[in-house]
Enzyme design. Structure first.
Site, PDB file in Angstrom:
ATOM      1  N   GLY A  56      14.300 -61.602 -23.268  1.00  0.00           N
ATOM      2  CA  GLY A  56      14.495 -62.479 -24.419  1.00  0.00           C
ATOM      3  C   GLY A  56      13.280 -62.478 -25.320  1.00  0.00           C
ATOM      4  CB  CYS A  57      12.055 -64.994 -27.741  1.00  0.00           C
ATOM      5  SG  CYS A  57      10.634 -65.307 -28.797  1.00  0.00           S
TER       6      CYS A  57
END
Length: 234
Positions: A56-57
């Site tokens: 993810g981020c």
């Protein structure tokens, strides 16, 4: 504004709305999962080892590993694609093959690769989500491990199999294991983002709970003072 930036702005707006309603903590991030350590791990070797994690981020993943004892550096960047497309706006289009990633350099005498995997799967992200994490969608947010040698691959694949067989997650793990073909550090404004922006709604809503989960579930491996990229360069 890129699609990725737009989604993060929407997440920030949602978080700000929740704050005003007094429900900022409810469902703030993916729940941490208590999981067993890997049955097979690397033997501690001399010198520094490097591993790359994508989940993810990169803001939150970097923040988690920066608080792990034995980690000497954790740098946000891009892996899985070509050098010429390793820029944030280009990667955010979702067609470069890159994943937002964190390159972790660590002392295997203090923390093993297996322990880093346990933290990665337990608190850093949800490994059962295919091509998304939280509010972020796209292959650039996929769950992936970029291994630097056959031993890392063996430990990673064995651990994924172990966790799936134990059904510690409600769904199968979708994390892909592949060779490292290159890592490209992200722009300076992405580095140490969690530490430098602790009140940013996206961080408060999605990432600070991960740090608390690390502290709670892995107290022996947690350190309060993170190892920062920009400070190291300065």
């Amino acid at each position: 504004m890129s699609t990725s930036s737009h989604r993060r702005s929407l997440a920030a707006l949602l978080a700000a709305t929740l704050f005003s309603l007094g429900v900022c903590a409810a469902g703030a991030a993916e729940d941490a999962v208590v999981i067993p350590p890997p049955a097979a791990d690397e033997a501690a070797g001399p010198g520094t080892e490097t591993a790359i994690f994508a989940g993810g981020c990169f803001w939150g993943v970097q923040g988690v590993f920066q608080h792990v004892k034995g980690v000497e550096s954790a740098v946000s960047g891009y892996a899985g694609g070509d050098a010429k497309t390793a820029q944030y706006e280009t990667v955010s289009a979702g067609s470069t093959g890159h994943a937002e990633s964190v390159q972790v350099k660590f002392d295997p005498k203090q923390v093993s690769y297996g322990k880093l995997l346990q933290i990665f799967f337990s608190v850093a992200h949800n490994p059962t989500q295919l091509n998304f994490q939280g509010p972020d969608r796209g292959t650039q947010y996929r769950s992936a491990l970029f291994v630097s040698d056959p031993q890392q691959r063996k430990v990673a694949e064995s651990y994924i199999s172990q966790l799936d067989k134990a059904h510690v997650f409600s769904q199968p793990i979708v994390t892909k294991v592949s060779e490292t073909t290159g890592f490209y550090p992200a722009e300076a404004y992405h580095q140490d983002f969690l530490t430098l922006n602790p009140t940013y709604p996206y961080i408060v809503y999605n990432d600070l709970p991960k740090i608390e989960n690390l502290k709670s579930l892995f107290p022996a491996d947690y350190r309060g003072k993170p190892v920062l990229v920009l400070k190291a360069k300065g």
